[in-house]
Write a protein that holds these residues in place. Structure first.
Motif, PDB file in Angstrom:
ATOM      1  N   UNK A  85      -6.323 -16.713  35.895  1.00 49.82           N
ATOM      2  CA  UNK A  85      -7.377 -16.155  35.058  1.00 49.82           C
ATOM      3  C   UNK A  85      -7.760 -14.752  35.525  1.00 49.82           C
ATOM      4  N   UNK A  86      -7.813 -14.550  36.836  1.00 47.08           N
ATOM      5  CA  UNK A  86      -8.120 -13.223  37.380  1.00 47.08           C
ATOM      6  C   UNK A  86      -7.029 -12.230  36.996  1.00 47.08           C
ATOM      7  N   UNK A  87      -5.777 -12.646  37.086  1.00 52.79           N
ATOM      8  CA  UNK A  87      -4.669 -11.755  36.703  1.00 52.79           C
ATOM      9  C   UNK A  87      -4.755 -11.371  35.228  1.00 52.79           C
ATOM     10  N   UNK A  88      -5.082 -12.332  34.376  1.00 50.99           N
ATOM     11  CA  UNK A  88      -5.223 -12.032  32.947  1.00 50.99           C
ATOM     12  C   UNK A  88      -6.349 -11.030  32.729  1.00 50.99           C
ATOM     13  N   UNK A  89      -7.463 -11.210  33.418  1.00 47.41           N
ATOM     14  CA  UNK A  89      -8.573 -10.265  33.287  1.00 47.41           C
ATOM     15  C   UNK A  89      -8.181  -8.876  33.766  1.00 47.41           C
ATOM     16  N   UNK A  90      -7.375  -8.787  34.822  1.00 42.30           N
ATOM     17  CA  UNK A  90      -6.937  -7.487  35.313  1.00 42.30           C
ATOM     18  C   UNK A  90      -6.023  -6.802  34.304  1.00 42.30           C
ATOM     19  N   UNK A  91      -5.167  -7.553  33.634  1.00 42.26           N
ATOM     20  CA  UNK A  91      -4.298  -6.974  32.618  1.00 42.26           C
ATOM     21  C   UNK A  91      -5.135  -6.535  31.418  1.00 42.26           C
ATOM     22  N   UNK A  92      -6.084  -7.361  31.042  1.00 38.50           N
ATOM     23  CA  UNK A  92      -6.905  -7.106  29.863  1.00 38.50           C
ATOM     24  C   UNK A  92      -7.914  -5.975  30.076  1.00 38.50           C
ATOM     25  N   UNK A  93      -8.587  -5.956  31.219  1.00 37.17           N
ATOM     26  CA  UNK A  93      -9.691  -5.021  31.448  1.00 37.17           C
ATOM     27  C   UNK A  93      -9.394  -3.958  32.494  1.00 37.17           C
TER      28      UNK A  93
END
Length: 111
Positions: A85-93
């Motif tokens: 989830x943290x990785x997805x947030x880093x890609x997204x934001x």
């Protein structure tokens, strides 16, 4: 105790769709006593010893079935889910930026 209870209630097994019928049929051919015996061996660190054909089937099944317990707090899988989830947030934001500012006031000696 709470984590053990959650582990017992929320653990499930996962297999690939293509191999489900084959694995379900294999589970029907092994006895619960053999599964228990092999689970004890694996828990003690022995992942290779199989004395009978039934024990060999159990070892093959253990390699094909994945254990899922992502909904158990503090389990390895729940930590993996959080990391993803943290990785997805880093890609997204974008990468997080942290600014920490500390201001220390020196203490004066009193006489």
């Amino acid at each position: 105790m709470i984590q053990c209870r959650a582990l017992l209630l929320r653990t499930s097994f996962k297999v690939g769709r293509a191999s489900f019928d084959h694995i379900a049929a294999q589970f029907g051919t092994v006895s619960p006593a053999t599964i228990h015996l092999m689970a004890e061996r694996v828990a003690s660190g022995d992942m290779t010893t199989a004395n009978t054909p039934e024990e060999k089937r159990v070892l093959r099944l253990m390699k094909e079935v994945n254990l899922i317990n992502a909904h158990v707090p503090a389990s390895a899988q729940s930590k993996l889910v959080m990391r993803n989830e943290i990785r997805v947030l880093m890609v997204e934001k974008g990468m997080p930026s942290f600014y920490i500012s500390c201001h220390f006031v020196p203490l004066r000696a009193t006489s």
